[in-house]
Design an enzyme around this catalytic site. Structure first.
Site, PDB file in Angstrom:
ATOM      1  N   TRP A 188     -10.114   2.998   5.378  1.00  0.00           N
ATOM      2  CA  TRP A 188      -9.406   1.675   5.709  1.00  0.00           C
ATOM      3  C   TRP A 188      -9.902   0.310   5.267  1.00  0.00           C
ATOM      4  O   TRP A 188      -9.099  -0.343   4.809  1.00  0.00           O
ATOM      5  CB  TRP A 188      -9.213   1.554   7.162  1.00  0.00           C
ATOM      6  N   HIS A 189     -11.490   0.294   5.202  1.00  0.00           N
ATOM      7  CA  HIS A 189     -12.037  -0.861   4.728  1.00  0.00           C
ATOM      8  C   HIS A 189     -11.926  -1.154   3.187  1.00  0.00           C
ATOM      9  O   HIS A 189     -12.135  -2.367   2.690  1.00  0.00           O
ATOM     10  CB  HIS A 189     -13.521  -0.840   5.308  1.00  0.00           C
ATOM     11  N   GLY A 190     -11.620   0.188   2.539  1.00  0.00           N
ATOM     12  CA  GLY A 190     -11.493  -0.079   0.998  1.00  0.00           C
ATOM     13  C   GLY A 190     -11.691   1.125   0.305  1.00  0.00           C
ATOM     14  O   GLY A 190     -12.040   2.021   0.845  1.00  0.00           O
TER      15      GLY A 190
END
Length: 467
Positions: free
Chosen positions: A321-323
C-alpha cells in the site's frame, strides 16, 4: 498548496471566518467545506479532481446497490474490484508490468507490454480506504447509504485527504450530519496541536532530513559506518516527527472546524514489542488493516500457523500500500515476520518479563528492529538498502569513540528516556491549557514564530503525502 504555507494560512483564516458565519446552517457549512476540499485537490492537479469526482460517483452507486443487496458476495466483489482497479491503474501498473516482462524474459519471451502514463491522484490511497469502510459498513447493515453530497464530503474532507488519518464511515458521517449546531472543539488544544506540529515539522523533521538523513541515504558509500547508523536513527526520528506532526496539524485544523479525527499516534517508540508498536504507530491504518484485511483473511481463528500466515499477508499488503517497490514489500515482510516471532515467543517466555531492566531492553530491541526495517522503507532501491546495511557492518570500537559515536549514544539515551520525556511534555501541555484562553494565543504565537525563524528555510514536505 501545502498546509504549512503562508498561502494556506491566509486562505484558512478567511475560510474560517466565512465557515463560522454560516454556523446556523450545517448544510451550508458542508457545501463550503466540500468546495474548499475540491479547491485544494484542484490546486495540486485538475486531473486529481476529475478522478476524485468520478470515484465518488462510483462509490455512491455501489453504496446504493449494497444497501439494496446487503451482504451479497457480488457486492463485496465489486468493492474489491473497484479498489484493485484504482490501485493498479494509478499506482502499481508499471511495477506489475515490469515484473511480468521480467518473468517472460527469463522464460525466453521478449515482449513489450503497454503501460498507461497516468499521474497518481492526490489522496488516492486514503479516500480509497475511506470508501472501503463506507461500502463494507453498508454491506454489514451497520449504516444506511449516505446522500451524494455527504458522501462527497466524507471522501474529500481536506484535513484528512492528503495523508490521513484513515477515517471510518460511521464516525465521520455522523459528524457531517450532526444532531446539533457545530461548535469549535477544544480551541486551546487545537492551537497547542498546531504549535506542536510546527515544532515537529519545521524544526525537528526538517533539520534531521538535511543534517543526518538525506545526504547519507543518497550516497551511503561516502560516509563512515557510524554516520550511516546515525542516519538510520535520524530517519526513525524524522518519520515520526514528520508524520505525527502532520497528524497534530490536521487534527487541530479539524477541531477548529468542529470535527474530531481518529487518534493516529501514541508514543510508538515507547513500545516493548512489535505488536504494541503497531498499536501506537499509524493507529488508524493499523486498525484498518486488522479489520478489513487480517480478520477477513481468517485472523487467528484457524490455528497458529494460519494466523501467522494471515498476519504476514496483511503486513505485505500494508507494505505494498505504501508504494509499488520491492523495498516496501520487504519492509512489510520484516514486520510480518517480526510479529510472528514475537507471538511465538509469548508461548515460551513469561509475559510480561519481570527481571530488572526487562522493559528497557525490550523497548531498545523493538526500536532497533523497527529502525532496521526503516532502512528498506527509506532507501530508493534495494541496492541502496544493501549498501546501507553493508556500511553499518563496518562499525568499529574506534569509530564509536568518535564525535559521531557520541551522537549515537545520545540517540540511544533519547530512546531509553523517551517515556520520561513524554511524561514531562504532557505535564507541560496540561499546564498550558490552564492559562486563560484570552492570553493563550499570544505566547503560543511568539513561540511558533521563533521556531519558524530558527528552522531550515523552505516549507517541509509530508512524507505520507506520497503514499
Amino acid at each position: 498548496m501545502s498546509f504549512l504555507s503562508i498561502e494556506f494560512g491566509l486562505s484558512f483564516t478567511l475560510f474560517f471566518v466565512l465557515y463560522w458565519s454560516l454556523c446556523w446552517s450545517v448544510r451550508l457549512q458542508n457545501a463550503l467545506l466540500l468546495a474548499a476540499s475540491y479547491g485544494l485537490v484542484a490546486s495540486f492537479s485538475l486531473n486529481s479532481l476529475y478522478v476524485l469526482l468520478g470515484y465518488t460517483v462510483l462509490v455512491y452507486l455501489l453504496g446504493r446497490l449494497s444497501e439494496r443487496y446487503p451482504g451479497r458476495r457480488f457486492s463485496y466483489l465489486l468493492v474489491l474490484l473497484l479498489v484493485l482497479a484504482c490501485f493498479y491503474l494509478f499506482k502499481y501498473q508499471e511495477f506489475f508490468v515490469a515484473g511480468m516482462q521480467g518473468a517472460l524474459a527469463s522464460a525466453g519471451i521478449d515482449v513489450s507490454l503497454p503501460v498507461l502514463q497516468v499521474l497518481v491522484p492526490i489522496g488516492l490511497s486514503f479516500y480509497t480506504f475511506h470508501s472501503v469502510s463506507y461500502l463494507v459498513s453498508i454491506n454489514r447493515r451497520e449504516m444506511p447509504s449516505a446522500s451524494l453530497p455527504d458522501l462527497a464530503l466524507y471522501l474529500a474532507f481536506f484535513p484528512s485527504l492528503v495523508a490521513g488519518p484513515v477515517n471510518r464511515a460511521a464516525h465521520m458521517l455522523a459528524q457531517i450530519r450532526p444532531q446539533a449546531i457545530r461548535q469549535v472543539l477544544e480551541p486551546q488544544r487545537a492551537l497547542g496541536l498546531i504549535a506542536l506540529a510546527v515544532v515537529k515539522l519545521f524544526f525537528c523533521s526538517a533539520w534531521l532530513a538535511s543534517e543526518w538523513v538525506d545526504p547519507v541515504f543518497e550516497t551511503p558509500g561516502g560516509y563512515s559506518p557510524e554516520q550511516i547508523l546515525l542516519s538510520v536513527y535520524g530517519y526513525s526520528f524524522l518519520i515520526y516527527f514528520n508524520f505525527s506532526g502532520y497528524t497534530n496539524l490536521v487534527t487541530g485544523i479539524a477541531l477548529f472546524l468542529g470535527f474530531r479525527l481518529p487518534d493516529n499516534f501514541n508514543a510508538p517508540y515507547a513500545a516493548h514489542n512489535l505488536k504494541e508498536f503497531w498499536g501506537r504507530w499509524h493507529i488508524s491504518l493499523s486498525l484498518f488493516i486488522r479489520d478489513y484485511v487480517y480478520i477477513p483473511l481468517g485472523g487467528n481463528r484457524r490455528g497458529v500457523w494460519r494466523g501467522n500466515l494471515n498476519m504476514l499477508l496483511a503486513m505485505l499488503i500494508s507494505g505494498l500500500w505504501h508504494g509499488a517497490s520491492i523495498n516496501f514489500i520487504i519492509w512489510g515482510a520484516l514486520h510480518g515476520i517480526g510479529l510472528a516471532l514475537y507471538k511465538a515467543s509469548t508461548y515460551v517466555l513469561p509475559q510480561p518479563m519481570r527481571w530488572p531492566g526487562a522493559g528497557l531492553v525490550a523497548r531498545l530491541l523493538t526500536f532497533h528492529y523497527v529502525a532496521f526495517a526503516w532502512i528498506f522503507f527509506r532507501a530508493t532501491t534495494l541496492g541502496d538498502a544493501m549498501d546501507m546495511l553493508a556500511g553499518i557492518g563496518g562499525l568499529s570500537i574506534e569509530g564509536l569513540f568518535s564525535a559521531t559515536g557520541l551522537l549515537l549514544l545520545v540517540s540511544v539515551l533519547y530512546v531509553a528516556a523517551y517515556p520520561q520525556l513524554l511524561a514531562l511534555l504532557r505535564q507541560l501541555s496540561a499546564a498550558t491549557t490552564r492559562l486563560p484562553w484570552q492570553f493563550y494565543p499570544i505566547p503560543l504565537g511568539v513561540f511558533v514564530s521563533l521556531v519558524i525563524f530558527a528552522s531550515q528555510s523552505g516549507v517541509p514536505g509530508f512524507i505520507y503525502a506520497s503514499f
